[in-house]
Enzyme design. Structure first.
Site, PDB file in Angstrom:
ATOM      1  N   ASP A  25       0.788  -1.259   0.081  1.00  0.00           N
ATOM      2  CA  ASP A  25       0.106   0.094  -0.125  1.00  0.00           C
ATOM      3  C   ASP A  25       0.869   1.263   0.082  1.00  0.00           C
ATOM      4  O   ASP A  25       1.603   1.455   0.849  1.00  0.00           O
ATOM      5  CB  ASP A  25      -0.884  -0.085   1.152  1.00  0.00           C
ATOM      6  CG  ASP A  25      -1.647   1.384   1.419  1.00  0.00           C
ATOM      7  OD1 ASP A  25      -1.938   2.060   0.538  1.00  0.00           O
ATOM      8  OD2 ASP A  25      -2.318   1.328   2.638  1.00  0.00           O
ATOM      9  N   ASP A  29      -3.858   3.995   2.375  1.00  0.00           N
ATOM     10  CA  ASP A  29      -5.390   3.684   2.519  1.00  0.00           C
ATOM     11  C   ASP A  29      -5.714   2.222   2.940  1.00  0.00           C
ATOM     12  O   ASP A  29      -6.961   1.972   3.036  1.00  0.00           O
ATOM     13  CB  ASP A  29      -6.240   4.216   1.135  1.00  0.00           C
ATOM     14  CG  ASP A  29      -5.951   3.322  -0.075  1.00  0.00           C
ATOM     15  OD1 ASP A  29      -5.188   2.487   0.193  1.00  0.00           O
ATOM     16  OD2 ASP A  29      -6.585   3.545  -0.873  1.00  0.00           O
ATOM     17  N   ASP A  33      -1.639  -1.036  -3.948  1.00  0.00           N
ATOM     18  CA  ASP A  33      -1.840   0.069  -5.215  1.00  0.00           C
ATOM     19  C   ASP A  33      -0.300   0.131  -6.074  1.00  0.00           C
ATOM     20  O   ASP A  33       0.703  -0.507  -5.829  1.00  0.00           O
ATOM     21  CB  ASP A  33      -2.299   1.299  -5.040  1.00  0.00           C
ATOM     22  CG  ASP A  33      -1.062   1.839  -3.699  1.00  0.00           C
ATOM     23  OD1 ASP A  33      -0.106   1.579  -3.676  1.00  0.00           O
ATOM     24  OD2 ASP A  33      -1.703   2.533  -2.781  1.00  0.00           O
ATOM     25  N   ASP A 102      -4.256  -9.563 -16.437  1.00  0.00           N
ATOM     26  CA  ASP A 102      -5.341 -10.559 -16.228  1.00  0.00           C
ATOM     27  C   ASP A 102      -6.604 -10.010 -17.119  1.00  0.00           C
ATOM     28  O   ASP A 102      -6.753  -8.769 -16.913  1.00  0.00           O
ATOM     29  CB  ASP A 102      -5.800 -10.453 -14.770  1.00  0.00           C
ATOM     30  CG  ASP A 102      -6.118 -11.842 -14.348  1.00  0.00           C
ATOM     31  OD1 ASP A 102      -7.010 -12.535 -15.044  1.00  0.00           O
ATOM     32  OD2 ASP A 102      -5.764 -12.173 -13.296  1.00  0.00           O
ATOM     33  N   ASP A 203      -8.610 -15.136 -18.010  1.00  0.00           N
ATOM     34  CA  ASP A 203      -9.434 -15.776 -16.855  1.00  0.00           C
ATOM     35  C   ASP A 203     -10.810 -16.641 -17.349  1.00  0.00           C
ATOM     36  O   ASP A 203     -11.236 -16.417 -18.413  1.00  0.00           O
ATOM     37  CB  ASP A 203     -10.184 -14.582 -16.192  1.00  0.00           C
ATOM     38  CG  ASP A 203     -11.109 -14.711 -14.941  1.00  0.00           C
ATOM     39  OD1 ASP A 203     -10.342 -15.062 -13.948  1.00  0.00           O
ATOM     40  OD2 ASP A 203     -12.208 -14.902 -14.882  1.00  0.00           O
ATOM     41  N   GLU A 281      -6.501 -19.771 -18.313  1.00  0.00           N
ATOM     42  CA  GLU A 281      -7.055 -20.446 -16.892  1.00  0.00           C
ATOM     43  C   GLU A 281      -8.165 -21.248 -17.450  1.00  0.00           C
ATOM     44  O   GLU A 281      -9.220 -21.009 -17.578  1.00  0.00           O
ATOM     45  CB  GLU A 281      -7.895 -19.579 -16.021  1.00  0.00           C
ATOM     46  CG  GLU A 281      -7.778 -20.312 -14.751  1.00  0.00           C
ATOM     47  CD  GLU A 281      -8.960 -19.325 -14.006  1.00  0.00           C
ATOM     48  OE1 GLU A 281      -8.921 -19.616 -12.697  1.00  0.00           O
ATOM     49  OE2 GLU A 281     -10.025 -18.749 -14.319  1.00  0.00           O
ATOM     50  N   HIS A 341      -4.299 -17.040  -6.219  1.00  0.00           N
ATOM     51  CA  HIS A 341      -5.219 -16.246  -5.447  1.00  0.00           C
ATOM     52  C   HIS A 341      -6.653 -17.080  -4.981  1.00  0.00           C
ATOM     53  O   HIS A 341      -7.527 -16.479  -4.350  1.00  0.00           O
ATOM     54  CB  HIS A 341      -5.644 -14.935  -6.132  1.00  0.00           C
ATOM     55  CG  HIS A 341      -6.326 -15.018  -7.359  1.00  0.00           C
ATOM     56  ND1 HIS A 341      -5.891 -15.705  -8.439  1.00  0.00           N
ATOM     57  CD2 HIS A 341      -7.776 -14.713  -7.956  1.00  0.00           C
ATOM     58  CE1 HIS A 341      -6.747 -15.677  -9.395  1.00  0.00           C
ATOM     59  NE2 HIS A 341      -7.751 -15.295  -8.978  1.00  0.00           N
ATOM     60  N   ASP A 342      -6.741 -18.318  -5.892  1.00  0.00           N
ATOM     61  CA  ASP A 342      -8.068 -18.906  -5.622  1.00  0.00           C
ATOM     62  C   ASP A 342      -7.796 -20.102  -4.852  1.00  0.00           C
ATOM     63  O   ASP A 342      -9.062 -20.771  -4.562  1.00  0.00           O
ATOM     64  CB  ASP A 342      -8.642 -19.517  -6.965  1.00  0.00           C
ATOM     65  CG  ASP A 342      -9.423 -18.291  -8.033  1.00  0.00           C
ATOM     66  OD1 ASP A 342      -9.835 -17.162  -7.161  1.00  0.00           O
ATOM     67  OD2 ASP A 342      -9.165 -18.269  -9.073  1.00  0.00           O
TER      68      ASP A 342
END
Ligand code: GLC
Length: 573
Positions: A25, A29, A33, A102, A203, A281, A341-342
Site C-alpha cells: 500500500d 489507505d 496499489d 489478467d 480468466d 485459465e 489467489h483462488d
C-alpha cells in the site's frame, strides 16, 4: 547452438503473481496499489523472478475482488491511474521483468456501462451484448447452475427477461457470438498491448460460449444439493463420482464449439505485436491449437487436484501432461503452479504440519526443476499461510459470505459453526496482505490504517520479508538461491524430462537433458530418509545443489541418502 537461444522469453521465465490489493500500500489507505508495487520492484528483481502476472487492476465494484470489471481500459482509482500503471510497467521492464495482465473476457461487472445499457430496454443497441432469454413458466429458461451458487439466470424486472451469468449475478456473461462484443473486447486487448504489456492471463476462458440451444443439463440433482453432497463426501471415490456429475451438469456451459476459432482470432490480435504471451485459465490443454495458433500455455491445474503431493501423483500428472502436449506439437509448452489467489496457500495445503518449512523448499525445487514455465504466487516465498478469519464482518470474498449465509439460513447451522466452515472456504484466507516486516500491519500499510483484509499475525513470528532477508537460512533466501541456480543450469530450463526410478514411492527423480548437459533431480517427498542409486555413468557427478540432510558420497553408481524432504540436483558429466 545454445538451446536457450531458440526459446521464447516466456518459456525461460519464472512468473510471479501479484494480487494488487494485497501486495503493498503506497498511499496509506489500507489497499495495495501501483505506488506500492513500484516501491517493491527492486525486491522482485532481487528475488530473481523474470515476469509478473498482475491480477485485475481495472475499475471494478469489487463484487468478485476485481474479476468484475466495469472499465477495461482504466485503472481502479484505489490502485492509482494510467500514469502510475505506466511507471510500474516501465519500471518492471527496466529491471528485465515482463508483465502480463489478467483479462476477463467471459463477463463484465453488472456496473459496466455496456450492461447498464443492455438492461435499459429490450431494443437497446447493446441488448444483444449479453445473453437474455425469456423464462419458462414459473422460472428461468433452463436448469443451469452457477458454480458460485444458485441458478445461472437472473430475472430482470424492468425488461421482463432473464440474463445469464456463469459466475455471480453481478458478473453477467457477454454474448461472444455478437461480433460487436468481440470487436470491443479485442480493442481492450490492444489498448494494453499498445501500452507495452507482454501478454495476458485469460480468466475462466472455457466459459466463453454456451450451447446455443441452451438445453437442460441431464442431472437430476440441483447445484445446491450436489454441493452439499460434495461437502459430505467421505471417500475420494465418492468425491470423484460427484465431481463427474458436476461436469455433466456444466456440459452445455463450458468448452463449447467455437472456442478454437475464437482463440485463433485472439492469437491473431496478439500476433499483431511482437512476442506476446497468452496463457489460459482452463483445465483443458486443447486450446494450444496446433501449438502455434491458439494459446501459448494453459495452467497445469490437474497437478493440484489433490490434497497430498506424492511422487506417484506428480509422475502420473507429468506423464499425461507432457504426452498430451507432445501430441499437439513441439511448440506446446508446459506450465506448472501449486497455487494462486483462488487456492489455499501452499504452506497450509500441502504442508504436513510438522515439516512445512522443509516441504516449502521441496515444492519450490519441484516447480523450478519440472519441465515448463513455473508460476509462483506472492507471499509464498516467505511461507505465508492461510488465515482463518474469525469475524464475518472481515470477509471480503463474496463466495465466503454467501456460503456463510447459506449455512446459517438454509442449513440452520449455529453462526459460530458456519463461520468456521466459511473461514476455510473463503478465498480471503489466501489473499491477506503481503508481510514485509514485523512492524504494525506487517509493513503493508501504515500503523493506524485498517488494511482491507486483516494481516496474518504470523508476520510477528518471522513470516516477513525483512527478517528473512537477513537470515541466510530463510525460505526467502532459499527462493533467491534456487531461482539464481535455475538460471545457471540450461538443462533445467530447456531440457527434456525423463523419469528416473519410476516406481520409487518416496523419491521423485527425473533427468533433464539438453545436448551437452544432463541433470538429475531427486526430491524426497517423505518424512523419512530415503535412498537412491545414482546412474552408473562413466564420468564424474557434479553437485549443483543438495539440501543439508543429503548424505553419502555423490558418485556414479553409488547410493545417496536423502534426509526427510531432502533434495539434490546433480549434473552427470
Ligand atoms: C477466475 C478467477 C477467480 C474469479 C473467477 C470469476 O477463476 O481466478 O478469482 O472469481 O474467475 O471471474
Amino acid at each position: 547452438m545454445d538451446p536457450l537461444c531458440k526459446m521464447k522469453w516466456w518459456q525461460k521465465a519464472v512468473f510471479y503473481q501479484i494480487y494488487p490489493r494485497s501486495f503493498a500500500d503506497g498511499n496509506g489507505d489500507g489497499i495495495g496499489d501501483f505506488a506500492g508495487i513500484i516501491s517493491k520492484l527492486d525486491y522482485l528483481q532481487d528475488l530473481g523472478i523474470d515476469a509478473i502476472w498482475l491480477s485485475p487492476h481495472y475499475p471494478s465494484p469489487n463484487f468478485d475482488c476485481g474479476y468484475d470489471i466495469s472499465d477495461y481500459t482504466g485503472v481502479a482509482e484505489e490502485f492509482g491511474n494510467l500514469a502510475l500503471f505506466q511507471e510500474f510497467l516501465e519500471g518492471a521492464h527496466q529491471r528485465g521483468m515482463g508483465v502480463i495482465l489478467d483479462m476477463v473476457l467471459n463477463h463484465t461487472s453488472n456496473q459496466h456501462p455496456w450492461f447498464q445499457e443492455s438492461c435499459s430496454s429490450r431494443d437497446n443497441a447493446k441488448r444483444d451484448w449479453y445473453i437474455w432469454r425469456d423464462g419458462r413458466p414459473g422460472g428461468p429458461p433452463n436448469n443451469w447452475n452457477s458454480p458460485f451458487g444458485g441458478s445461472a439466470w437472473e430475472w430482470d424486472e424492468h425488461t421482463g427477461q432473464y440474463y445469464y451469468h456463469f459466475f455471480f449475478k453481478e458478473q453477467p456473461d457477454l454474448n461472444w457470438r455478437n461480433p460487436e462484443v468481440k470487436e470491443a473486447m479485442f480493442s481492450a486487448v490492444r489498448f494494453w498491448l499498445d501500452r507495452g504489456v507482454d501478454g495476458y492471463r485469460l480468466d475462466a476462458i472455457g466459459t466463453i460460449y454456451e450451447h446455443p440451444d441452451m438445453p437442460d443439463h441431464p442431472v437430476a440433482m440441483s447445484g445446491t444439493e450436489l454441493r452439499r453432497e460434495l461437502e459430505k463426501a467421505e471417500t475420494p471415490e465418492r468425491r470423484h463420482e460427484l465431481l463427474c456429475l458436476w461436469k455433466e451438469m456444466e456440459k452445455y456451459q463450458v468448452e463449447q464449439p467455437g472456442m478454437h476459432e475464437l482463440m485463433q482470432e485472439l492469437r491473431g490480435v496478439i500476433d499483431e505485436y511482437d512476442d506476446k504471451l497468452l496463457i489460459g485459465e482452463d483445465e483443458k490443454i486443447a486450446y494450444h491449437g496446433d501449438g502455434t495458433n491458439e494459446l501459448h500455455m494453459v495452467f497445469n491445474f490437474p497437478l493440484i487436484r489433490t490434497e497430498v503431493l506424492t511422487p506417484n501423483w506428480i509422475r502420473n500428472n507429468q506423464a499425461q501432461r507432457i504426452k498430451a502436449l507432445e501430441k499437439i506439437s513441439r511448440e506446446a509448452w508446459p506450465c506448472n503452479t501449486l497455487g494462486n489467489h483462488d487456492s489455499p496457500r501452499i504452506w497450509t495445503r500441502y504442508g504436513d504440519g510438522k515439516h512445512n518449512a522443509e516441504q516449502a523448499r521441496l515444492f519450490l525445487a519441484l516447480m523450478l526443476t519440472l519441465k515448463g514455465t513455473p508460476f509462483l504466487y506472492n507471499g509464498e516465498e516467505i511461507g505465508m499461510t492461510d488465515l482463518y478469519l474469525d469475524d464475518i464482518s472481515q470477509f471480503r470474498d463474496t463466495l465466503g459470505l454467501l456460503y456463510y449465509q447459506a449455512q446459517v439460513n438454509e442449513l440452520g447451522l449455529m453462526p459460530l459453526d458456519a463461520l468456521q466452515r466459511a473461514a476455510r472456504l473463503t478465498r480471503d484466507k489466501n489473499r491477506t496482505p503481503m508481510q514485509w516486516d514485523n512492524t504494525a500491519n506487517a509493513g503493508f500499510c501504515p500503523e493506524g490504517t485498517v488494511p482491507w483484509l486483516p494481516v496474518n499475525p504470523d508476520f510477528a513470528m518471522g513470516v516477513n520479508v525483512q527478517e528473512q532477508e537477513t537470515d541466510r537460512q530463510s525460505l526467502l533466501n532459499f527462493y533467491r538461491n534456487l531461482l539464481k541456480l535455475r538460471k545457471s543450469i540450461p538443462a533445467l530450463i530447456a531440457g527434456g524430462y525423463e523419469v528416473y526410478h519410476p516406481r520409487n514411492p518416496r523419491i521423485l527423480s527425473f533427468l533433464r537433458q539438453i545436448p551437452g548437459q544432463t541433470c538429475l533431480v531427486a526430491l524426497n517427498f517423505s518424512a523419512e530418509k530415503a535412498g537412491l542409486y545414482l546412474p552408473d555413468v562413466p564420468g564424474e557427478i557434479k553437485v549443483w545443489f543438495s539440501s543439508e540432510n543429503t548424505s553419502c558420497e555423490i558418485r556414479p553408481g553409488k547410493q545417496i541418502r536423502l534426509g526427510p524432504f531432502g533434495m539434490v540436483i546433480v549434473e552427470l558429466l
